[in-house]
Scaffold this motif. Structure first.
Motif, PDB file in Angstrom:
ATOM      1  N   UNK A  26      54.903  23.196  75.673  1.00  0.00           N
ATOM      2  CA  UNK A  26      54.712  21.964  74.909  1.00  0.00           C
ATOM      3  C   UNK A  26      56.026  21.544  74.265  1.00  0.00           C
ATOM      4  N   UNK A  27      56.462  20.324  74.542  1.00  0.00           N
ATOM      5  CA  UNK A  27      57.682  19.798  73.937  1.00  0.00           C
ATOM      6  C   UNK A  27      57.416  18.626  72.999  1.00  0.00           C
ATOM      7  N   UNK A  28      56.235  18.018  73.113  1.00  0.00           N
ATOM      8  CA  UNK A  28      55.842  16.926  72.224  1.00  0.00           C
ATOM      9  C   UNK A  28      54.431  17.203  71.720  1.00  0.00           C
ATOM     10  N   UNK A  29      54.204  16.971  70.437  1.00  0.00           N
ATOM     11  CA  UNK A  29      52.863  17.211  69.904  1.00  0.00           C
ATOM     12  C   UNK A  29      52.584  16.284  68.730  1.00  0.00           C
ATOM     13  N   UNK A  30      51.284  16.116  68.465  1.00  0.00           N
ATOM     14  CA  UNK A  30      50.834  15.241  67.381  1.00  0.00           C
ATOM     15  C   UNK A  30      50.094  16.090  66.363  1.00  0.00           C
ATOM     16  N   UNK A  88      43.533  20.582  49.857  1.00  0.00           N
ATOM     17  CA  UNK A  88      44.564  21.617  49.826  1.00  0.00           C
ATOM     18  C   UNK A  88      45.508  21.503  51.018  1.00  0.00           C
ATOM     19  N   UNK A  89      45.138  20.695  52.016  1.00  0.00           N
ATOM     20  CA  UNK A  89      46.021  20.382  53.155  1.00  0.00           C
ATOM     21  C   UNK A  89      46.436  18.916  53.002  1.00  0.00           C
ATOM     22  N   UNK A  90      47.647  18.667  52.588  1.00  0.00           N
ATOM     23  CA  UNK A  90      48.067  17.295  52.302  1.00  0.00           C
ATOM     24  C   UNK A  90      48.850  16.684  53.452  1.00  0.00           C
ATOM     25  N   UNK A  91      48.878  15.361  53.480  1.00  0.00           N
ATOM     26  CA  UNK A  91      49.698  14.654  54.460  1.00  0.00           C
ATOM     27  C   UNK A  91      51.179  14.929  54.224  1.00  0.00           C
ATOM     28  N   UNK A  92      51.553  15.110  52.965  1.00  0.00           N
ATOM     29  CA  UNK A  92      52.948  15.421  52.667  1.00  0.00           C
ATOM     30  C   UNK A  92      53.365  16.747  53.293  1.00  0.00           C
ATOM     31  N   UNK A  93      52.474  17.736  53.216  1.00  0.00           N
ATOM     32  CA  UNK A  93      52.768  19.032  53.820  1.00  0.00           C
ATOM     33  C   UNK A  93      52.792  18.927  55.344  1.00  0.00           C
ATOM     34  N   UNK A  94      51.878  18.135  55.896  1.00  0.00           N
ATOM     35  CA  UNK A  94      51.857  17.890  57.345  1.00  0.00           C
ATOM     36  C   UNK A  94      53.176  17.283  57.793  1.00  0.00           C
ATOM     37  N   UNK A  95      53.652  16.304  57.039  1.00  0.00           N
ATOM     38  CA  UNK A  95      54.910  15.636  57.372  1.00  0.00           C
ATOM     39  C   UNK A  95      56.090  16.592  57.265  1.00  0.00           C
ATOM     40  N   UNK A 140      50.312  -0.407  64.090  1.00  0.00           N
ATOM     41  CA  UNK A 140      50.966  -0.041  65.339  1.00  0.00           C
ATOM     42  C   UNK A 140      51.701  -1.198  65.978  1.00  0.00           C
ATOM     43  N   UNK A 141      51.065  -2.363  65.971  1.00  0.00           N
ATOM     44  CA  UNK A 141      51.701  -3.544  66.553  1.00  0.00           C
ATOM     45  C   UNK A 141      52.992  -3.887  65.822  1.00  0.00           C
ATOM     46  N   UNK A 142      52.950  -3.873  64.504  1.00  0.00           N
ATOM     47  CA  UNK A 142      54.116  -4.268  63.719  1.00  0.00           C
ATOM     48  C   UNK A 142      55.237  -3.235  63.787  1.00  0.00           C
ATOM     49  N   UNK A 143      54.875  -1.972  64.016  1.00  0.00           N
ATOM     50  CA  UNK A 143      55.876  -0.907  64.069  1.00  0.00           C
ATOM     51  C   UNK A 143      56.300  -0.554  65.485  1.00  0.00           C
ATOM     52  N   UNK A 144      55.647  -1.154  66.489  1.00  0.00           N
ATOM     53  CA  UNK A 144      55.939  -0.798  67.870  1.00  0.00           C
ATOM     54  C   UNK A 144      55.458   0.593  68.220  1.00  0.00           C
ATOM     55  N   UNK A 145      54.308   0.981  67.649  1.00  0.00           N
ATOM     56  CA  UNK A 145      53.735   2.302  67.889  1.00  0.00           C
ATOM     57  C   UNK A 145      52.347   2.167  68.491  1.00  0.00           C
ATOM     58  N   UNK A 146      51.768   3.305  68.897  1.00  0.00           N
ATOM     59  CA  UNK A 146      50.469   3.275  69.571  1.00  0.00           C
ATOM     60  C   UNK A 146      49.329   2.777  68.707  1.00  0.00           C
ATOM     61  N   UNK A 195      58.351   7.241  59.985  1.00  0.00           N
ATOM     62  CA  UNK A 195      58.697   7.333  61.408  1.00  0.00           C
ATOM     63  C   UNK A 195      57.716   8.186  62.195  1.00  0.00           C
ATOM     64  N   UNK A 196      57.334   9.323  61.637  1.00  0.00           N
ATOM     65  CA  UNK A 196      56.510  10.273  62.381  1.00  0.00           C
ATOM     66  C   UNK A 196      55.070   9.810  62.566  1.00  0.00           C
ATOM     67  N   UNK A 197      54.568   8.925  61.719  1.00  0.00           N
ATOM     68  CA  UNK A 197      53.158   8.531  61.774  1.00  0.00           C
ATOM     69  C   UNK A 197      52.941   7.453  62.831  1.00  0.00           C
ATOM     70  N   UNK A 198      52.036   7.742  63.782  1.00  0.00           N
ATOM     71  CA  UNK A 198      51.819   6.812  64.899  1.00  0.00           C
ATOM     72  C   UNK A 198      50.372   6.335  65.000  1.00  0.00           C
ATOM     73  N   UNK A 199      49.474   6.863  64.182  1.00  0.00           N
ATOM     74  CA  UNK A 199      48.070   6.467  64.271  1.00  0.00           C
ATOM     75  C   UNK A 199      47.280   7.060  63.127  1.00  0.00           C
ATOM     76  N   UNK A 200      45.953   7.108  63.301  1.00  0.00           N
ATOM     77  CA  UNK A 200      45.034   7.596  62.273  1.00  0.00           C
ATOM     78  C   UNK A 200      44.150   8.686  62.877  1.00  0.00           C
ATOM     79  N   UNK A 201      43.832   9.711  62.075  1.00  0.00           N
ATOM     80  CA  UNK A 201      42.868  10.684  62.568  1.00  0.00           C
ATOM     81  C   UNK A 201      43.062  12.078  62.004  1.00  0.00           C
TER      82      UNK A 201
END
Length: 389
Positions: free
Chosen positions: A89-93, A102-109, A182-188, A148-154
């Motif tokens: 695996x070279x790319x992952x989401x 206790x699992x934050x988006x900041x920690x994910x980032x 996504x449209x405004x950022x050119x992302x999925x 930059x890293x955020x490309x969608x929701x889920x």
């Protein structure tokens, strides 16, 4: 510069024996024979008798850990860098699951940035199972546009007792926000959907498509191989224009309780006339793999493995006679295309030099290159990281 010589190249389509030239992080040429003078900095990699394939794209990994459904002692650990590389695996989401407290988006980032610093291409979804959507900036659109890293929701959970039991109107609103961001950022701008084994199945996705202006293709539902019933619904969804994703991490108990193994689900989908371009597989790596009793009490929990993605690909080809290019598309080109990652998941001039070298007989991963840099040269020679990132 790197010159990969005389490999059987799968782009993922088979194009026969070729040479592949990489300069920096990009593929600059693919031809029958590339003959350039050896100069300072040119590395020649002999690929005779090997498959040269795109680095795998894993569309669902709990990189910062997950779980917790059985209390604090059941929280799963973060994904080590080596786990992804060993599995090609070279790319992952990266995503959150049940726990966004206790699992934050900041920690994910932060975890995503650490993995990127070590050579992987890492993206994330904002939000988690629940509604209203948890974000960093205060809105879905801002997270997707400004981070930059955020490309969608889920993963947004449906048909699951751990989800928010949201209405189709609420799900449509999430999808609209993701789409605009996504449209405004050119992302999925896709909405990753966690599908449980609840009685409603995939009905809510069809409701959104029927009663709003949001198309089925805005959603990316996973765990479609959870049960035979969900699998059949997934076939219908894909034939109606949606995408379906099969989870490769599993356990014997989960399979005994009715889950269909991802390689078999892939074979059945193709046999039922589902177009291969609508199908992907993902590992759900480092997620908890919980088993609940009829009262919803946790009775068993294990941890998803990123390396299961490669094993599912091998099993699809070796055990279920899925054509190798078709199987490879489900873990390379298809997820990259669905998520809007234009330079990922394929070997072509101008694409990122994400490459896995496989043994032609066993399909074992022998070498891995990400953005032109060697991350693994044999299982015992993996690029070092700090603190087991």
């Amino acid at each position: 510069m790197k010159l990969f010589k005389q490999a059987h190249v799968l782009t993922p389509e088979s194009i026969g024996i070729k040479d592949v030239l990489v300069s920096g992080s990009r593929i600059v040429a693919i031809d029958d024979n590339i003959d350039i003078k050896a100069t300072h900095g040119l590395e020649v990699v002999d690929c005779t008798g090997k498959y040269l394939v795109p680095g795998f794209v894993d569309s669902l990994v709990h990189i910062s850990g997950g779980g917790g459904e059985g209390g604090f002692t059941t929280r799963t650990p973060q994904m080590p860098f080596a786990d992804a590389v060993k599995g090609g695996v070279t790319s992952l989401i990266g995503v959150l699951g049940t726990d966004a407290i206790t699992r934050s988006l900041e920690d994910l980032l932060a975890k995503a940035k650490a993995l990127k610093s070590n050579g992987l291409s890492v993206y994330c979804h904002t939000g988690n199972y629940h509604y209203p959507v948890v974000t960093i900036t205060g809105s879905v659109e801002k997270d997707i546009m400004l981070i930059d890293e955020f490309i969608g929701v889920g993963e947004i959970a449906i048909a699951d007792h751990r989800g928010s039991q949201l209405s189709w109107q609420e799900l449509a609103r999430i999808a609209a926000q993701a789409r605009v961001g996504g449209m405004l950022a050119g992302k999925g701008g896709k909405v990753s959907i966690h599908v449980g084994d609840g009685k409603d199945g995939l009905n809510i996705l069809h409701q959104v498509a029927k009663y709003s202006d949001i198309a089925l293709a805005q959603f990316y539902p996973t765990h479609i191989n959870r049960t035979e019933s969900v699998l059949k619904q997934g076939f219908a969804l894909a034939k109606a224009g949606g995408f379906i994703d099969f989870t490769t991490s599993t356990t014997e108990q989960i399979l005994a309780d009715g889950e269909v193994a991802a390689p078999l689900a892939l074979k059945q989908a193709l046999d039922h006339g589902v177009a291969v371009g609508q199908i992907t597989m993902s590992s759900d790596g480092n997620a908890s793999l919980p088993v609940f009793d009829k009262q919803g009490k946790l009775i068993d929990l294990q941890i998803g493995q990123v390396t299961s993605l490669h094993q599912a690909f091998v099993d699809a080809v070796k055990e279920h006679d899925v054509e190798i290019s078709s199987a490879l598309k489900t873990i390379t080109l298809n997820p990259a295309r669905i998520l809007g990652l234009a330079h990922k998941g394929q070997l072509a001039k101008g694409c990122d030099a994400d490459i896995a070298i496989l043994d032609c007989k066993t399909l074992a991963v022998e070498q891995v290159y990400a953005m032109g840099q060697c991350l693994m040269n044999g299982e015992d020679d993996i690029k070092p990281t700090y603190f087991n990132v």
